[in-house]
Every structure is written in structure tokens, then in C-alpha cells.
Write a protein that holds these residues in place. Structure first.
Motif, mmCIF file in Angstrom:
data_model
loop_
_atom_site.group_PDB
_atom_site.id
_atom_site.type_symbol
_atom_site.label_atom_id
_atom_site.label_comp_id
_atom_site.label_asym_id
_atom_site.label_seq_id
_atom_site.Cartn_x
_atom_site.Cartn_y
_atom_site.Cartn_z
ATOM 1 N N GLU A 65 10.668 -4.803 2.580
ATOM 2 C CA GLU A 65 9.978 -4.259 1.692
ATOM 3 C C GLU A 65 10.301 -3.510 0.316
ATOM 4 O O GLU A 65 9.836 -3.878 -0.560
ATOM 5 C CB GLU A 65 8.783 -3.504 2.333
ATOM 6 N N TRP B 292 11.522 -5.974 -2.303
ATOM 7 C CA TRP B 292 10.681 -6.676 -2.976
ATOM 8 C C TRP B 292 10.027 -5.810 -3.885
ATOM 9 O O TRP B 292 9.730 -5.937 -4.941
ATOM 10 C CB TRP B 292 9.542 -7.488 -2.169
ATOM 11 N N CYS B 293 9.733 -4.387 -3.562
ATOM 12 C CA CYS B 293 9.050 -3.492 -4.490
ATOM 13 C C CYS B 293 9.870 -3.355 -5.761
ATOM 14 O O CYS B 293 9.516 -3.330 -7.063
ATOM 15 C CB CYS B 293 9.055 -2.187 -3.813
ATOM 16 N N SER B 294 11.259 -3.390 -5.518
ATOM 17 C CA SER B 294 12.027 -2.976 -6.752
ATOM 18 C C SER B 294 12.272 -4.341 -7.595
ATOM 19 O O SER B 294 12.545 -4.294 -8.713
ATOM 20 C CB SER B 294 13.504 -2.271 -6.224
ATOM 21 N N TRP C 106 10.052 -6.751 -7.757
ATOM 22 C CA TRP C 106 8.998 -6.912 -8.385
ATOM 23 C C TRP C 106 8.810 -6.094 -9.972
ATOM 24 O O TRP C 106 8.340 -6.616 -10.682
ATOM 25 C CB TRP C 106 7.629 -6.620 -7.803
ATOM 26 N N GLU C 107 9.089 -4.762 -9.544
ATOM 27 C CA GLU C 107 9.027 -3.822 -10.590
ATOM 28 C C GLU C 107 10.075 -3.964 -11.824
ATOM 29 O O GLU C 107 9.856 -4.053 -12.977
ATOM 30 C CB GLU C 107 9.215 -2.326 -10.242
ATOM 31 N N ASN D 295 4.801 6.444 -6.720
ATOM 32 C CA ASN D 295 5.666 5.793 -5.672
ATOM 33 C C ASN D 295 5.259 5.635 -4.501
ATOM 34 O O ASN D 295 5.814 4.439 -3.889
ATOM 35 C CB ASN D 295 7.033 6.830 -5.572
ATOM 36 N N LYS E 273 3.533 2.082 -4.837
ATOM 37 C CA LYS E 273 4.329 1.061 -4.953
ATOM 38 C C LYS E 273 4.723 0.692 -3.670
ATOM 39 O O LYS E 273 4.845 -0.641 -3.160
ATOM 40 C CB LYS E 273 5.532 1.653 -5.793
ATOM 41 N N LYS E 274 4.872 1.441 -2.709
ATOM 42 C CA LYS E 274 5.235 1.219 -1.310
ATOM 43 C C LYS E 274 4.391 0.199 -0.546
ATOM 44 O O LYS E 274 4.462 -0.269 0.269
ATOM 45 C CB LYS E 274 5.580 2.210 -0.350
ATOM 46 N N GLY F 280 2.809 -1.834 -2.170
ATOM 47 C CA GLY F 280 2.623 -3.176 -2.432
ATOM 48 C C GLY F 280 1.986 -3.542 -3.812
ATOM 49 O O GLY F 280 1.817 -4.677 -4.169
ATOM 50 N N SER G 260 0.532 -4.285 -7.003
ATOM 51 C CA SER G 260 1.055 -5.175 -8.339
ATOM 52 C C SER G 260 0.524 -4.646 -9.435
ATOM 53 O O SER G 260 -0.110 -5.385 -10.346
ATOM 54 C CB SER G 260 0.906 -6.618 -8.017
ATOM 55 N N PHE H 262 4.379 -8.846 1.190
ATOM 56 C CA PHE H 262 5.942 -8.745 1.503
ATOM 57 C C PHE H 262 6.393 -9.935 2.251
ATOM 58 O O PHE H 262 7.319 -10.505 1.995
ATOM 59 C CB PHE H 262 6.248 -7.410 2.122
#
Length: 889
Positions: free
Chosen positions: A14, A17-19, A21-22, A129, A132-133, A135, A137, A700
RNA sequence: GGGCGCAUAGCUCAGCCGGUUAGAGUGCUGCCCUCACAUGGCAGAGGUCGAAGGUUCGAGUCCUUCUGUGCCCACCA
């Protein structure tokens, strides 16, 4: 591919993917005339906030729809940000100060603001933050704060415009005062809670008539020190003689009049009311009408002041006790009755609020509310669920003026200056920028208003201030142009997601602001989701200690699990316990393992989701036609459910399709057929399409699988939503497959009943009078054989003689399993007899209905037809069961 | 005092326009650690749809009343 673990390891995956995406900024939206816009704005959480289940639910809902729209090819923008949360934030920093033994007055305004900003810089990003965790968008590059410079500019602009329009005024009125926060509150910020109190009956002696008195009733006896009249109803026969008389207020010994006012309800209490114009909103009205004196008896911290005479220096609740004691001594306390009533509490610190007379700024709401009522009445804005429309309208139609000044420091300072050299009342200068001198007398002795604006006075501009309003049109430089485009491209937004508590604070006010300043509604759909509660139905709160921390769930079960579980329960208010999140965890794991099966069995070079489309549909086997049909009907139902905000239904459809249809049947049937190019093409195709379908709900695990598949370098988040496939929708295939499924289930039941070992093979006889059914069975003989571990399968016109067979009927298919002496004939008879009896009952009811003339005449023809067919089917089945029973002897 | 919800399997809930034999998850029972998954598979038991009336050919679904329960709003001191 061999290293795919048998568990979905979300903890490792997870954050990556968060980072990703960002960092790739793929969620950024900007004015793009080639695409249709789809925008939503986040309800900005307080900077002081930490993620709770309500946030998790709220943001998951938004994320589902924005991801869905993005995949559908819209230019999307989900505007994120935080709210400066005036009182809440100031309270946090004041608590820090208190640990140093200081108050904000000790360090002064400037130092306090510096500390507040420092706190914001340090901790203000926490909730972002956390989002963001989850997910979410969001268009993170745009993240806004309600005290950003340009945002403050919008707030000032709005204040000035409303003032110039005559919709903002200053005045002395009774407002809700929090003695702890020492600030005014709006009506909405005073939370009313039922409380057990008492109604005190007090004797007020007449001045000129020794021994005579009037009894008044009150819940707040301490306020009597500020009484300046007693009021009775003008037509109350009991009190006609008193009107105009004078009363000597006990303790304080002030002479006060008895006035007649229609507000008084003769039925309540004694029908005589003490009037305290400075400490009660109704008494304020009465006081104004009768030109009474306004005696303020309290300091800002609710300690009684000099006006309270001997009681000055006492806190309001101490004073209450003291007054009661004194009245008792004076024999003026007639009686005390228990009385429950709603008492206002500060929504931030829960202190009992005091109705308090003070000078404040107000917004005149009626003119703003009218167009906002109109917009909803005309259906330009729709609430989901619809019933909230009424709640909104009811509030709007009875709207009262909005007290917007707050006696705190954290917030937008009121853009008003007072000229020291002009007359009181004529000395107000309202300006976006600090004025150099008074426009009337040119004096430069100007003082800015000390107060700041209600936090909601900035929040209500959120849908357009975040997109750059009001700089629109003021300059022509390129950067500003882009801002202008964004505003006109993304405004109005589409949907707003929030909880019902926020309708008055925020939703209604945004609608008013949007219409007033943009000339257009801020959003067309308002989705009101349920409240998250614990298993006992109590609100989750830190003080109750019953809160389940979403971050804990993310750590233990994964963000996908959290999201999926919340949404599937989101049909109404949610009653959450930890176990509720298992369904999401298990489903994510199931998806992961289905992916493992497929990827481990179809090597990369053989993954061809297009191949099956070159085949004639008629050549495909039944399960393939069935699964394709199931997929496409599910797809269209899921799309429809999302569009109409039925999110839990969408998840149910997905769950049912992926787990019950695809995994339990299609994959199970075809586990041994991976070498068949057509089958493996379909297996792969459905997996790939399914993760598209699931992605908005569980981003995710689906993103990770997409990555494993490696079909396209771009993330699944920006892949296209599956296109419809009406050519694959096939009701006949679904019905046929259902018959086989029912048949297999029934025969497995027989196996279980007679304790046939799983690995033991059996023989099986099937028979049907219906030719097409017989053909269906023959075509799918191998499916039946493998699913049921059948050694010899015989499909014939009739069953063999019963010599120890276990038998049954499914639709019009009869089956027999020769099991010899393990069959207990008696038990077998009982089972069939029970079935027979059930069918008998159904047939009876059905026959009755079909014999009813009214039914035949009035019911729609297709319903009658269906019922007739059903009766026929049941009768056939009954015949079959009779035969089976007869064969048992 | 007004307004709005909810009441369906032991528990948590689906059930859109009234139309087959009311569904799911979880829990429970039995059998399976079968080489994707025991966070799994197969099968099973379990419901007079809160109560009473009414509308209808037909009601879990619509109407009325009642009971229980939850929420919101409100200036009866």
C-alpha cells in the motif's frame, strides 16, 4: 511469478502505491476542453483532526466516485485541503501554553499567532497524510488551507461585498456565549442537550401592597439579579390587576414594573415571567418592546460582576446555589420542581453556553436563503437520500441571522477599522486592505476590529475559493489565466459527500455563497451518509474509549479491507466492531489468490484476453457463455449503482460476481483447462476486467494485480472503465447454467447425506422428459462428472429400477445415485415425502390463485403466464417425486 | 412540542416500480488442510418480515393506528 505469496501483503504494497500515485501526479486535473469535467471538493477536515471512521467513510465514498469517473474518461479533480478550525486549533495551542503556566493574554496576540502557525506547520499535515493512506485519489498538488493568502483574500472580498450590499451589520444582541472559550458562538455551534434541572418558583413582592407577591418560575434563579420587569399575558384574568404595578426585586431591592406581553404563555409555570433582558433572548425582545433596562450581571467568564451586589465574584453556578439559599432564608422560595430542559453547550469544549448580550457582527440571512431554497425546490440540487431535502428546507425557511464574529485570535481578522476621530456609529471603515486614513475625516487614528470571523465564514466559500476566486478576471497574466480556467472548468462541482450534522453548518451556507458570489449552485448532488457508531449504537468518541481507529484497521487488515467493509455497511448508519472488517480483508485475499491461480497457470506469453473474441459464441461451452454474461450484466448494474449513489449495492454485486460466480464456479470448473486457449483467454479476460471493476472500491490490491499482469505501463487508476458488452448478455445461458448448478448442489447434498467420502467416485443416472434439457445435460456431461466425481454418467429417458438408489428431482430432471445397502430406505422415503409435501402446498396455493377470476382478469398477462408455467413445472416435479417414491416400494 | 428514520434468520444488514418457494455476511452443525486461498471449499439447520387494522387479484414492499428504538430541530421562562 512464483514468488507471489499466498496472502495479500498489503503492508508492503500500500505505501508504495500511495507514493507512486502522488509522485506521478496522475490525479491532477486541469482545464481540458477535450474532456468532460468531474469535480468534487473534500469536506476539509480540521487541521487539528486525526482520521476517524467518519472521515474514512466519507473519503472512501468520494474516492469511489472520483476513481470511477476518472476511469470513465472524465477530467477529474478532487480538491483536498484542511480547515483552520478557529476555536479548536486555538484550544489546542492554549492547552500547550497552559502547560507552561501561561495564557494567550500573557504572550499577546502576535506571539500567539506565531505559535499557532508553527503548530499548523508542524502538525497540520497529519490528517492529509492519513487520508493518503486510505488511498484517496485527491489532486494533492492543489491542497488548500482556509487561511492561505489567496483564500483569505476571498474571505475579505466576501465580507466587503456583503457589507456593501447591506447584508452584514453590527449590533448588540443576545448571542450564545461560551464562558470557557470566551467567545460568541452561532446558533448552530450551541448544541442543545436534554438535562435534568429544576424549576424554581420565587415570590416577588409588590411594592405598594405589603404581603402580596407574584410567583415567577425560572430555571436559572441567578439571573434574577438582572431582572428589570415581570411580564404576564395581556389577557390573563389572574393578573389584570397587576399590569402596571411595581415590584420590588428581592435581594437587589430594585423596583421593576409588571408589563403585559403576548409572548408569555399563561399555561406555563405560574403565567408570570421574570424578565432578564441582558441574559435571555426572549427577555431581550420583551425588554426592547417595553424599553426596559438591560442589566448585565456577568463578566465574560460567567463570574458575576458588580451589578450582582453581594454575589459579585461568584461563578454563575455558585451564585445559583447562593441565591437559592438566600431566597430560602427570606422565605421567598415557594417551591422547587424537577424539570428537564434542553441546555446549550459549546460544540468545542462542551461548557454550558450563556445567553449573553454583546456587540457582534451578523449576516442577514433571509436574502441569501431565498435563492438557495429555490435551487433545491426546483431540483437543481438533489439530496440523497431524498428525505434530507425537507430538513434543509425547513431550516432555510426559518433561518436566523448568523453571528460571525468570534473573540479569538486564530482566524480571518474582521476587515473593519474604526476611526477614533469619528462619531460612534459613523466610524466604521470596511476594506480589504489596511486603510491609511479615514475616508470621512482623513484621520489616521484607525483601530482594526479585534475579532476574527467564524470558521464557517471561510468554509462556505470552499467550492470556488479553492479554485482561485476572486482573482478571476482581475489580471491577465498567464498563471492567473490558468486559475481562471480551472474555476470556470471545474465549477460547479458535481457531488458533495457529508454527514447530516453538517447540512446547516456548511452545505446550506455553501449553496447560499455559491449562488451569491458565483451566480451558480456549487454542486448538484448532496449525498448524506450515515453516522459511524459502535456496536452498541453509541457515537464513536475518544472520551468514551469506544472508537476503532481506522489506522489500526489499515495496519491490521489493510486499507482495501477498511474501505470495502465500511462501504458494504453504508446503507444506513453503521454499527461497527472490529470483526466487521474481516469481510473486506477476506475479500481482498480472495481476489489476490484468484490472481495467483491465474498468473501461476497462464504464463505471460499466453495471456491473451482478446483471443476468445475471435471465437464464435455458439462454439463456446456453457460456463464460458455464462460467466461472460454474468460479467457484463454485473458491470452494467455496478455502473448504474455508482451513478445513483448506491455504493453498498455496487459492492454486493461485485462480491457476488467475483467470489460466487467467477471463483467458486468458473475457476473451479476450469482449473484443469488452462491449456485450452479459449478458456484461458476468458479466465484471464474476466480477471483483468474484474480488477477494473473492483478498483474504485479496493484500489491497492487491484493496482498490485494490474502491475503483476504487466499489460500496460500506466497504473490501473488511469485505465479505462470496461466497455459494455450487450452481445455477451445471455439470459438463456444464465438459466441453463443455473440448472446445472442446482443439480450439482442437490447431488452433492446426497453425497453429504450418505457420507460419501469426497474422493470416492459414484455412478449417476439422469433423466428428463424435455429434449432440450436432455441435450443440455449431454453437452455438459463432463462438467457434471468432474464436479461430482462421477465415474459412470448415464443420461436416459427413464431411471433404472431402484435397488438402493438415492434419488431426487431438480426442475424437470430426475437423478438417481446407486449406493446399494448404505441407503436407509426409510430415511430416503422421509426425505422425498417431505419434498412432496412442500410441493403439494405450493401447488395448492398456485392452483387457488389461478382459479381466481379476478387474478386472471386483473393481473398482467405475463404474470399469469409465468404462474401457469410454474404450476406446470411443479406438477411435473410432483409426478417425478411420486414415481421415485413408488420405486422405493 | 414539532420533524425524520429504523424494526426482516442468534447477530449485522440487503430486498429498487407491490408479482415465482424472502436473500447475503457472520455465528451455528456436518464433512474436507484437494497442489490459488482454512482470511479457504462443499453441504446443512435457522424467518408466522415488531403488533393490529386497511387498500389490492396479490403486501416484507402502499395507507392508518399502536408499540419499541434512534436521530434532528425548537425562545415555554
Amino acid at each position: 511469478m512464483n514468488e507471489l505469496p499466498p496472502r495479500f501483503i498489503f503492508n508492503d504494497i500500500e505505501p508504495n502505491w500511495c507514493s507512486l500515485w502522488e509522485n506521478t501526479n496522475i490525479f491532477h486535473g486541469s482545464a481540458n476542453p477535450a474532456k468532460k469535467p468531474y469535480s468534487i471538493v473534500i469536506p476539509p477536515p480540521n487541521v487539528t483532526g486525526i482520521l476517524h471512521m467518519g472521515h474514512a467513510l466519507n473519503n472512501t465514498l468520494q474516492d469511489i466516485i472520483i476513481r470511477y469517473k476518472r476511469m470513465q474518461g472524465h477530467e477529474t479533480c478532487w480538491m483536498p485541503g484542511t480547515d483552520h478550525a478557529g476555536i479548536a486549533t486555538q484550544n489546542v495551542v492554549e492547552r500547550q501554553l497552559a502547560q507552561e503556566g501561561k495564557t494567550r493574554y500573557d504572550i499577546g496576540r502576535e506571539e500567539m499567532l506565531a505559535r499557532l502557525w508553527k503548530w499548523k506547520e508542524e502538525y497540520g499535515g497529519t490528517i492529509i497524510n492519513q487520508l493518503k493512506k486510505l488511498g484517496s485519489s485527491c489532486d494533492w498538488a492543489r491542497t488548500r488551507f482556509t487561511m492561505d493568502d489567496d483564500y483569505s483574500d476571498a474571505v475579505k472580498e466576501v465580507f466587503v461585498r456583503l457589507y456593501e450590499k447591506g447584508l452584514i451589520y453590527r449590533g448588540r444582541y443576545i448571542i450564545n456565549w461560551c464562558p470557557r472559550c470566551q467567545t460568541a458562538l452561532s446558533d448552530e455551534e450551541a448544541e442543545h442537550r436534554e438535562q435534568q434541572g429544576a424549576l424554581y418558583y420565587i415570590r416577588y413582592p409588590l411594592k405598594n401592597d405589603a404581603g402580596q407577591y407574584v410567583i415567577v418560575a425560572t430555571t436559572r434563579p441567578e439571573t434574577m439579579l438582572g431582572d428589570t420587569a415581570v411580564a404576564v399575558h395581556p389577557e390573563d384574568p389572574r393578573y389584570q390587576h397587576l399590569i402596571g404595578q411595581t415590584i420590588t426585586l428581592p435581594i437587589i431591592k430594585r423596583d421593576i414594573p409588571v408589563v403585559a406581553d403576548a409572548f408569555v404563555d399563561p399555561a406555563f409555570g405560574t403565567g408570570a415571567v421574570k424578565v432578564t433582558p441582558a441574559h435571555d433572548p426572549n427577555d431581550f425582545e420583551i425588554g426592547t418592546r417595553h424599553k426596559l433596562a438591560f442589566v448585565n450581571i456577568m463578566h465574560a467568564d460567567a463570574v458575576l460582576n458588580e451589578a450582582a451586589g453581594d454575589f459579585s465574584g461568584l461563578d454563575r453556578f455558585e451564585a445559583r446555589e447562593a441565591i437559592i439559599e438566600t431566597l430560602k432564608e427570606l422565605k421567598l422560595l415557594e417551591k422547587v420542581e424537577p424539570h428537564t430542559h434542553a441546555v446549550g453547550h459549546c460544540y468545542r469544549c462542551h461548557t454550558v453556553v450563556e445567553p449573553y448580550l454583546s456587540q457582534q457582527w451578523f449576516v442577514k440571512m433571509k436574502p441569501l436563503a431565498e435563492p438557495a431554497v429555490q435551487a433545491v425546490r426546483e431540483g437543481k440540487i438533489k439530496f440523497t437520500p431524498e428525505r434530507w431535502t425537507k430538513v434543509y428546507l425547513n431550516w432555510m425557511e426559518n433561518i436566523r441571522d448568523w453571528c460571525i464574529s468570534r473573540q479569538i485570535w486564530w482566524g480571518h481578522r474582521i476587515p473593519v477599522w474604526y476611526c477614533q476621530d469619528c462619531e460612534e456609529g459613523q466610524n466604521i471603515i470596511v476594506s480589504k486592505t489596511t486603510p491609511a486614513s479615514c475616508p470621512r475625516c482623513q484621520s489616521s487614528r484607525l483601530i482594526q476590529d479585534e475579532d476574527v470571523l467564524d470558521t464557517w465564514f471561510s468554509s462556505w466559500l470552499w467550492p470556488f475559493a479553492t479554485f482561485g476566486w476572486p482573482r478571476q478576471g482581475e489580471t491577465t497574466d498567464d498563471q492567473i489565466n490558468e486559475v481562471n480556467n480551472d474555476l470556470s472548468f471545474f465549477y460547479p462541482t458535481k457531488a458533495l459527500f457529508t454527514a447530516s450534522e453538517i447540512i446547516f453548518f456548511w452545505v446550506a451556507r455553501m449553496i447560499m455563497a455559491g449562488l451569491e458570489f458565483m451566480g451558480e449552485i456549487p454542486f448538484s448532488d448532496v449525498y448524506i451518509h450515515g453516522t459511524v457508531r459502535d456496536a452498541q449504537g453509541r457515537k464513536m468518541s475518544k472520551s468514551l474509549g469506544n472508537a476503532i481507529d481506522p489506522l489500526e484497521i489499515i495496519k491490521e487488515y489493510g486499507a482495501d479491507a477498511l474501505r470495502f467493509s465500511l462501504i458494504i455497511n453504508s446503507g444506513q448508519d453503521l454499527y461497527i466492531s472490529k470483526e466487521k472488517f474481516e469481510i473486506g480483508r477476506n475479500f481482498a485475499n480472495k481476489i489476490w489468490n484468484a490472481c495467483r491461480l491465474v498468473l501461476l497457470n497462464i504464463p505471460p506469453e499466453k495471456r491473451d484476453p482478446e483471443f476468445f473474441q475471435t471465437l464464435e459464441k455458439e462454439q463456446m461451452d456453457l460456463p464460458s457463455r455464462w460467466i461472460l454474461s454474468r460479467f457484463y450484466t454485473t458491470l452494467s448494474h455496478v455502473s448504474q449503482a455508482i451513478e445513483t449513489y448506491r455504493f453498498s449495492e455496487a459492492e454486493n454485486l461485485i462480491y457476488e460476481f467475483f467470489w460466487k460466480n467467477y471463483c467458486d464456479w468458473y475457476l473451479e470448473i476450469n482449473k484443469a483447462n488452462f491449456n485450452n486457449a479459449g478458456i484461458s483467454s476468458i479466465i484471464f479476460f474476466i480477471l483483468e476486467q474484474s480488477i477494473h471493476l473492483i478498483h474504485p472500491f479496493m484500489p491497492f490490491v487491484t493496482e498490485e494485480i494490474w502491475d503483476q499482469i504487466k499489460r500496460n505501463p500506466k497504473p490501473l487508476s488511469v485505465q479505462a472503465w470496461p466497455g459494455h458488452g450487450p452481445q455477451w448478455e445471455d439470459q438463456k445461458a444464465e438459466d441453463d447454467m443455473q440448472l446445472l448448478i442446482d443439480l450439482i448442489t442437490d447431488i452433492r447434498n446426497v453425497r453429504a447425506q450418505w457420507r460419501i467420502k469426497p474422493q470416492q467416485e459414484i455412478d449417476c443416472f439422469l433423466s428428463s422428459q424435455d429434449e432440450t434439457q436432455t441435450a443440455l445435460l449431454q453437452d455438459n456431461a463432463s462438467l457434471l462428472k468432474t464436479s461430482l466425481k462421477i465415474r459412470n454418467l448415464q443420461i436416459a429417458e427413464s431411471l433404472p429400477k431402484n435397488e438402493g438408489n438415492s434419488t431426487g428431482v431438480v426442475k424437470n430432471v430426475t437423478f438417481a445415485i446407486p449406493l446399494g445397502n448404505i441407503i436407509d430406505v426409510h430415511e430416503e422415503q422421509l426425505r422425498l415425502q417431505k419434498q412432496h409435501a412442500e410441493i403439494e402446498k405450493l401447488i395448492l396455493n398456485l392452483t387457488k390463485r389461478l382459479q381466481n377470476d379476478s387474478f386472471i382478469q386483473k393481473a398482467p398477462a405475463d404474470v399469469v403466464e409465468k404462474e401457469k408455467n410454474r404450476l406446470q413445472e411443479l406438477e411435473n416435479k410432483q409426478q417425478d417425486i411420486k414415481k421415485l417414491l413408488a420405486s422405493l416400494g
